[in-house]
Scaffold this motif. Structure first.
Motif, PDB file in Angstrom:
ATOM      1  N   ILE A 180       0.868  -1.181   0.000  1.00 21.24           N
ATOM      2  CA  ILE A 180       0.000   0.000   0.000  1.00 21.24           C
ATOM      3  C   ILE A 180       0.902   1.226   0.000  1.00 21.24           C
ATOM      4  O   ILE A 180       1.644   1.466   0.946  1.00 21.24           O
ATOM      5  N   GLY A 181       0.854   1.985  -1.107  1.00 17.07           N
ATOM      6  CA  GLY A 181       1.714   3.155  -1.262  1.00 17.07           C
ATOM      7  C   GLY A 181       2.890   2.836  -2.171  1.00 17.07           C
ATOM      8  O   GLY A 181       3.756   2.039  -1.816  1.00 17.07           O
ATOM      9  N   ALA A 182       2.893   3.452  -3.364  1.00 15.90           N
ATOM     10  CA  ALA A 182       4.000   3.222  -4.312  1.00 15.90           C
ATOM     11  C   ALA A 182       4.978   4.390  -4.259  1.00 15.90           C
ATOM     12  O   ALA A 182       5.426   4.895  -5.285  1.00 15.90           O
ATOM     13  N   GLY A 183       5.284   4.842  -3.032  1.00 12.43           N
ATOM     14  CA  GLY A 183       6.295   5.891  -2.847  1.00 12.43           C
ATOM     15  C   GLY A 183       7.679   5.272  -2.762  1.00 12.43           C
ATOM     16  O   GLY A 183       7.926   4.199  -3.345  1.00 12.43           O
ATOM     17  N   VAL A 184       8.561   5.919  -2.023  1.00  8.14           N
ATOM     18  CA  VAL A 184       9.967   5.490  -2.010  1.00  8.14           C
ATOM     19  C   VAL A 184      10.137   4.116  -1.351  1.00  8.14           C
ATOM     20  O   VAL A 184      10.812   3.235  -1.896  1.00  8.14           O
ATOM     21  N   ILE A 185       9.529   3.933  -0.170  1.00  4.11           N
ATOM     22  CA  ILE A 185       9.714   2.653   0.524  1.00  4.11           C
ATOM     23  C   ILE A 185       9.087   1.530  -0.297  1.00  4.11           C
ATOM     24  O   ILE A 185       9.696   0.463  -0.491  1.00  4.11           O
ATOM     25  N   GLY A 186       7.884   1.760  -0.820  1.00  3.91           N
ATOM     26  CA  GLY A 186       7.221   0.748  -1.645  1.00  3.91           C
ATOM     27  C   GLY A 186       8.095   0.361  -2.829  1.00  3.91           C
ATOM     28  O   GLY A 186       8.304  -0.825  -3.113  1.00  3.91           O
ATOM     29  N   LYS A 199       5.610 -12.194  -5.995  1.00  2.00           N
ATOM     30  CA  LYS A 199       4.675 -11.410  -6.795  1.00  2.00           C
ATOM     31  C   LYS A 199       4.402 -10.139  -5.988  1.00  2.00           C
ATOM     32  O   LYS A 199       4.140 -10.211  -4.780  1.00  2.00           O
ATOM     33  N   VAL A 200       4.485  -8.995  -6.623  1.00  2.00           N
ATOM     34  CA  VAL A 200       4.277  -7.743  -5.890  1.00  2.00           C
ATOM     35  C   VAL A 200       3.161  -6.948  -6.551  1.00  2.00           C
ATOM     36  O   VAL A 200       3.154  -6.782  -7.772  1.00  2.00           O
ATOM     37  N   SER A 201       2.201  -6.492  -5.748  1.00  2.00           N
ATOM     38  CA  SER A 201       1.120  -5.639  -6.263  1.00  2.00           C
ATOM     39  C   SER A 201       1.124  -4.326  -5.505  1.00  2.00           C
ATOM     40  O   SER A 201       1.135  -4.327  -4.267  1.00  2.00           O
ATOM     41  N   PHE A 202       1.126  -3.229  -6.240  1.00  5.53           N
ATOM     42  CA  PHE A 202       1.107  -1.903  -5.620  1.00  5.53           C
ATOM     43  C   PHE A 202      -0.306  -1.335  -5.665  1.00  5.53           C
ATOM     44  O   PHE A 202      -0.913  -1.289  -6.742  1.00  5.53           O
ATOM     45  N   VAL A 203      -0.805  -0.895  -4.514  1.00  5.73           N
ATOM     46  CA  VAL A 203      -2.069  -0.156  -4.483  1.00  5.73           C
ATOM     47  C   VAL A 203      -1.719   1.268  -4.081  1.00  5.73           C
ATOM     48  O   VAL A 203      -1.156   1.496  -3.003  1.00  5.73           O
ATOM     49  N   GLU A 204      -2.010   2.199  -4.969  1.00  2.84           N
ATOM     50  CA  GLU A 204      -1.559   3.581  -4.759  1.00  2.84           C
ATOM     51  C   GLU A 204      -2.731   4.536  -4.965  1.00  2.84           C
ATOM     52  O   GLU A 204      -3.459   4.444  -5.940  1.00  2.84           O
ATOM     53  N   PHE A 205      -2.843   5.440  -4.023  1.00  4.68           N
ATOM     54  CA  PHE A 205      -3.880   6.467  -4.016  1.00  4.68           C
ATOM     55  C   PHE A 205      -3.718   7.423  -5.210  1.00  4.68           C
ATOM     56  O   PHE A 205      -4.693   7.816  -5.833  1.00  4.68           O
ATOM     57  N   ALA A 206      -2.487   7.794  -5.523  1.00  6.06           N
ATOM     58  CA  ALA A 206      -2.217   8.756  -6.600  1.00  6.06           C
ATOM     59  C   ALA A 206      -2.236   8.049  -7.956  1.00  6.06           C
ATOM     60  O   ALA A 206      -2.505   6.846  -8.041  1.00  6.06           O
ATOM     61  N   ASP A 207      -1.887   8.807  -9.030  1.00  7.37           N
ATOM     62  CA  ASP A 207      -1.995   8.224 -10.369  1.00  7.37           C
ATOM     63  C   ASP A 207      -0.672   7.687 -10.907  1.00  7.37           C
ATOM     64  O   ASP A 207      -0.574   7.336 -12.084  1.00  7.37           O
ATOM     65  N   SER A 208       0.372   7.641 -10.060  1.00  9.84           N
ATOM     66  CA  SER A 208       1.655   7.112 -10.543  1.00  9.84           C
ATOM     67  C   SER A 208       2.513   6.680  -9.354  1.00  9.84           C
ATOM     68  O   SER A 208       2.179   6.970  -8.210  1.00  9.84           O
ATOM     69  N   MET A 209       3.639   6.036  -9.683  1.00 10.52           N
ATOM     70  CA  MET A 209       4.626   5.740  -8.634  1.00 10.52           C
ATOM     71  C   MET A 209       5.311   7.049  -8.231  1.00 10.52           C
ATOM     72  O   MET A 209       5.266   8.027  -8.985  1.00 10.52           O
ATOM     73  N   ILE A 210       6.003   7.028  -7.103  1.00  8.13           N
ATOM     74  CA  ILE A 210       6.740   8.196  -6.570  1.00  8.13           C
ATOM     75  C   ILE A 210       6.100   9.516  -7.041  1.00  8.13           C
ATOM     76  O   ILE A 210       6.733  10.322  -7.733  1.00  8.13           O
ATOM     77  N   PRO A 211       4.814   9.734  -6.662  1.00  5.49           N
ATOM     78  CA  PRO A 211       4.050  10.833  -7.277  1.00  5.49           C
ATOM     79  C   PRO A 211       4.537  12.237  -6.947  1.00  5.49           C
ATOM     80  O   PRO A 211       4.160  13.182  -7.644  1.00  5.49           O
ATOM     81  N   THR A 212       5.380  12.394  -5.914  1.00  3.28           N
ATOM     82  CA  THR A 212       5.834  13.756  -5.622  1.00  3.28           C
ATOM     83  C   THR A 212       7.072  14.133  -6.437  1.00  3.28           C
ATOM     84  O   THR A 212       7.491  15.283  -6.445  1.00  3.28           O
ATOM     85  N   MET A 213       7.644  13.169  -7.144  1.00  8.05           N
ATOM     86  CA  MET A 213       8.801  13.491  -7.989  1.00  8.05           C
ATOM     87  C   MET A 213       8.301  13.885  -9.381  1.00  8.05           C
ATOM     88  O   MET A 213       7.114  13.816  -9.669  1.00  8.05           O
ATOM     89  N   ASP A 214       9.203  14.319 -10.267  1.00  5.86           N
ATOM     90  CA  ASP A 214       8.827  14.681 -11.631  1.00  5.86           C
ATOM     91  C   ASP A 214       8.073  13.511 -12.275  1.00  5.86           C
ATOM     92  O   ASP A 214       8.512  12.358 -12.179  1.00  5.86           O
ATOM     93  N   LYS A 215       6.952  13.816 -12.927  1.00  2.00           N
ATOM     94  CA  LYS A 215       6.073  12.751 -13.452  1.00  2.00           C
ATOM     95  C   LYS A 215       6.795  11.793 -14.409  1.00  2.00           C
ATOM     96  O   LYS A 215       6.480  10.599 -14.460  1.00  2.00           O
ATOM     97  N   THR A 216       7.752  12.311 -15.163  1.00  3.61           N
ATOM     98  CA  THR A 216       8.483  11.436 -16.100  1.00  3.61           C
ATOM     99  C   THR A 216       9.191  10.320 -15.331  1.00  3.61           C
ATOM    100  O   THR A 216       9.285   9.183 -15.816  1.00  3.61           O
ATOM    101  N   MET A 217       9.677  10.638 -14.133  1.00  2.00           N
ATOM    102  CA  MET A 217      10.418   9.637 -13.356  1.00  2.00           C
ATOM    103  C   MET A 217       9.490   8.489 -12.954  1.00  2.00           C
ATOM    104  O   MET A 217       9.834   7.319 -13.068  1.00  2.00           O
ATOM    105  N   GLY A 218       8.295   8.843 -12.463  1.00  2.00           N
ATOM    106  CA  GLY A 218       7.341   7.824 -12.030  1.00  2.00           C
ATOM    107  C   GLY A 218       6.959   6.909 -13.183  1.00  2.00           C
ATOM    108  O   GLY A 218       6.866   5.682 -13.018  1.00  2.00           O
TER     109      GLY A 218
END
Ligand code: FAD
Ligand code: NAI
Length: 467
Positions: A180-186, A199-218
């Motif tokens: 739960i949470g595809a930020g840095v720790i996830g 097998k790893v499944s990410f459930v993320e509230f936002a629309d991308s991984m690491i959402p606070t970084m530049d969108k291209t990175m996510g």
């Protein structure tokens, strides 16, 4: 009662670095740590152990996926997880003992126990070995860090519903880890277990991984982690997490408002961290926390009681070890009467996945929101000879420069060794270099750093050489 110039509460990277700088400046210094080892979250259950497992799991992944193409044959490859965890712990032990040595070397008195305010100059230590001691300080630095956060819908049991701390010492490779949470720790710990075969499944509230970084990175990071077989559920909301004994059932609301359930054997909750001030008895010093649990400080990192300072994860700003370290030095030098400075815009941010993600300065989204005119220079690693030689071709360097002056405003890298490469961008931006300045500096060939030079060439006048 022992009298000190400075008492530091908490021995994480902020606390111990600040204590050393105080001692270097001739201040009589004490440090208090509630656990039996020094180094705080970062050295014990954060930066260092996670990087140890990231490296071990990356070795395994390469041995099983890329060695054959390099012409290296291996038979009967297997993961020895207990040994991996033992090695990680050895690294942690060596590192935390190193901090204890540094305290002795700098003649800093170390107290093991929980520190709490008696009044604005006095701190009581409930000693780990038993008993209490009270010490007094002309100045006090609160460096008590942070703890993992959770929500009522995802109660932690630390067995199957776990935080990063437990994920660093699992005794088996999960079959299915729901994160739960595809930020840095996830991203980091998800990479570790995905590389080892989970097998790893990410459930993320936002629309991308690491959402606070530049969108291209996510976007780019998602492509790489997808290659490890991970699934992503963006814009999804976790409504319930239940440990049924041998499994965890996670109920999730989809963007359309439907509820789906996922079943795994572990659920890693990595939805952020919260400042930690429990047991400090802040009121006795005339202090309180704000609505988010943080200790308020001014630009000099002074609380509203001027001789009490605070730093690191317990105050505003990025929760990063090197940010806390800069603040430790800043406070020590302020106490000694100097005029130090921390440039918060240029604190780099790194995700230690493979490829690594590293950034400094503004993101493209921030520049848009600020209405600043900018230009973009982007260069993919696959166009570099060095990257092809090592087969590390995923990722790119993205440079943002001021449209008029060409000054670098932000550098975002996803690629091999990005964590080390970002230092050049930090240095360039600290000296307010333009994209053209960087593009006119000789970069050794063949190295990954050529991608930074080429991205700057693109930003300057769209004149990359190798693309
Ligand atoms: P902490 O390191 O949290 O230290 C605070 C210390 O204070 C603790 O030891 C605590 O026991 C002690 N303490 C608390 N209350 C009391 C009390 N009343 N009396 C005595 N002692 C007390 N950051 C990076 O920059 N790079 C990374 O690669 C990175 N990886 C991470 C990986 C993970 C899994 C996690 C969880 C974090 C990671 N971080 C990383 C973040 C980094 O660990 C923190 O930003 C950093 O540790 C903050 O330092 P600090 O000095 O503010 O506090
Ligand atoms: P994070 O803030 O990086 O990521 C949390 C993620 O969880 C976000 O993407 C957020 O949108 C999502 N989220 C929040 N609530 C949610 C919910 N209810 N359901 C689904 N998703 C939800 O926090 P994380 O990963 O827990 O790490 C904590 C901090 O530790 C980081 O912010 C960072 O400062 C530090 N850290 C730094 C590392 C590094 O520098 N390499 C490595 C690990 C941690």
């Amino acid at each position: 009662m022992q009298q000190y110039d400075v008492i530091v509460i908490g021995s994480g990277p902020g606390g111990y670095t600040g204590a050393i700088r105080c001692a270097q400046l001739g201040l009589k210094t004490a440090i208090i740590e509630k656990y039996n080892t020094l180094g705080g979250t970062c050295l014990n259950v954060g930066c260092i152990p996670s990087k140890a497992l990231l490296d071990s799991s990356e070795h395994f992944f390469n041995a099983s996926h890329t060695f054959a193409e390099h012409g290296i044959k291996l038979d009967h490859l297997a993961v020895d997880l207990p040994q991996m965890i033992t090695r990680k712990q050895d690294v942690v032990d060596q590192t935390t003992k190193g901090v204890a040595f540094l305290m002795k070397k700098n003649k800093i008195d170390t107290y093991y126990g929980v520190g709490s305010f008696v009044d604005a100059h006095t701190v009581k230590i409930a000693k780990t070995e038993g008993g209490e001691e009270t010490i007094s300080g002309k100045n006090i630095i609160i460096a008590t860090g942070s703890k993992p956060m959770s929500f009522p819908s995802m109660p932690l049991d630390k067995k199957r519903v776990i935080t990063s701390t437990e994920a660093l010492k699992l005794t088996e490779i999960p079959k299915h880890m729901i994160i739960i949470g595809a930020g840095v720790i996830g991203a980091e710990l998800g990479s570790v277990y995905a590389r080892l075969g989970a097998k790893v499944s990410f459930v993320e509230f936002a629309d991308s991984m690491i959402p606070t970084m530049d969108k291209t990175m996510g976007k780019e990071l998602q492509k790489s982690i997808k290659k490890l077989g991970a699934d992503f559920y963006f814009n999804h909301k976790v409504t319930k997490v239940e440990n049924t004994g041998s499994e965890v059932v996670v109920s999730v609301e989809t963007p359309k408002g439907e509820t789906i359930t996922m079943t795994g054997d572990y659920c890693l909750v990595s939805v952020g961290r919260k400042p930690y001030t429990d047991g400090l008895n802040l009121e006795a010093a005339g202090l309180a926390v704000d609505g988010r649990g943080k200790i308020e400080v001014d630009d000099h990192l002074q609380t509203k009681v001027p001789h009490i300072y605070a730093l690191g994860d317990v105050i505003r700003g990025a929760m990063l070890a090197h940010k806390a370290e800069e603040e430790g030095v800043f406070i020590a030098e302020t106490i000694a009467g100097q005029k130090p400075h921390v440039n918060y815009l240029l604190i780099p941010n790194v995700v230690y996945t493979w490829p690594e993600v590293a950034a400094v300065g503004y993101t493209e989204e921030e520049l848009k929101n600020k209405g600043m005119a900018y230009k973009v220079g982007s260069f993919p690693f696959k166009a570099l000879g060095r990257a092809r030689a090592s087969m590390d071709i995923d990722g790119l360097v993205k440079v943002l420069a001021d449209k008029e002056t060409d000054e670098l405003l932000g550098v975002h890298i996803i690629g091999p060794r990005a964590a080390d490469m970002i230092a050049e961008a930090v240095m360039a931006m600290e000296f307010r270099a333009s994209a053209e300045d960087v593009s006119r500096i000789s970069h050794a060939h063949p190295t990954y750093t050529e991608a930074f030079k080429e991205a700057c060439l693109v930003a300057t006048d769209n004149r990359a050489i190798n693309m």
